[in-house]
Design an enzyme around this catalytic site. Structure first.
Site, PDB file in Angstrom:
ATOM      1  N   THR A   1      99.191  47.237   3.245  1.00 49.93           N
ATOM      2  CA  THR A   1      99.326  47.891   1.944  1.00 49.93           C
ATOM      3  C   THR A   1      97.947  48.400   1.565  1.00 49.93           C
ATOM      4  O   THR A   1      97.101  47.643   1.087  1.00 49.93           O
ATOM      5  CB  THR A   1      99.840  46.905   0.878  1.00 49.93           C
ATOM      6  N   LEU A   2      97.697  49.669   1.825  1.00 54.12           N
ATOM      7  CA  LEU A   2      96.373  50.227   1.574  1.00 54.12           C
ATOM      8  C   LEU A   2      96.164  50.527   0.105  1.00 54.12           C
ATOM      9  O   LEU A   2      95.035  50.517  -0.385  1.00 54.12           O
ATOM     10  CB  LEU A   2      96.183  51.510   2.399  1.00 54.12           C
TER      11      LEU A   2
END
Length: 236
Positions: A14-15
């Protein structure tokens, strides 16, 4: 073949959080714990959803509220459901209290941080067991502490000063709700991600309740709200 190898070797992270919730505020009061959160879900800077429930129960003795990525909060709730189910399967007459759940969440958040795959949430966990009130918070990297009042997001900057001035240990339920509503009203005025639709969760030795969504009375006719650039240098 190269594409297959590449896809199997890709590591997903999850950037950046996509749909997020804003502040959660929690306090101890005379008989238990109160948490408050609005129901907004922001897609970037757009208030896309207005029915997102961010207050949940955990077992018999705890309630949780979350700021941050909504899908990650759903993942955390799956972890907690498995934890409570496993605890119930022992059928030993005991059940996990808020302190144990808080320590579990601290371990989960710190573990995911160490894998460089954090859950993008700040959590508030409160509860009552054997007459002992407990209220704590955990950040997305595992930073955790216990206090008489806690907040996440903008609430750390805008709500906690109010709580430091007005909170005391003998607050009644009505006084506690009034104080939380005051905090949520200030957040509504100052936080672009807040919406005027909130829930308040209560937990005591007898059990928990989560209120139906409702709106606060607001006042928008302050001069600074009507024309915020009056008197500012370089304004039109």
């Amino acid at each position: 073949m190269n594409n297959l190898i590449g896809s199997e070797g890709d590591s997903q992270r999850t950037l950046y959080p996509y749909v997020t919730g804003t502040s959660v505020v929690g306090i101890k009061y005379k008989d238990g714990i109160l948490l408050a959160a609005d129901m907004g879900g922001s897609y970037g800077s757009t208030l896309r959803y207005k029915t997102v429930e961010r207050l949940k129960s955990v077992g018999k003795h705890s309630i949780i509220g979350a700021s941050g990525e909504i899908s990650d909060f759903q993942e955390i709730m799956r972890y907690l459901d498995e934890l409570i189910l496993h605890d119930n399967m022992w059928d030993d007459g005991n059940s996990l209290g808020p302190k144990e759940v808080h320590n579990y969440l601290r371990s989960v958040m710190y573990n995911r941080r160490n894998k460089f795959n954090p859950l993008w949430n700040s959590l508030v966990l409160g509860g009552v067991k054997n007459g002992q009130k407990y209220l704590g918070t955990v950040s997305m990297i595992g930073v955790h502490y216990e206090d008489n009042h806690v907040a996440t997001g903008f609430g750390n900057h805008l709500a906690r000063p109010l709580l430091r001035d007005e909170w005391h240990e003998n607050l009644t339920y009505e006084e506690g709700v009034k104080l939380l509503e005051k905090c949520m009203r200030v957040l509504l005025y100052r936080d672009r991600s807040a919406v005027n639709k909130l829930q308040i969760a209560k937990i005591t030795e007898e059990g928990f309740t989560i209120s139906q969504p409702y709106a606060l009375k607001t006042f928008w006719d302050f001069t600074a709200f009507k024309n915020p650039t009056v008197g500012a240098e370089g304004s039109w």
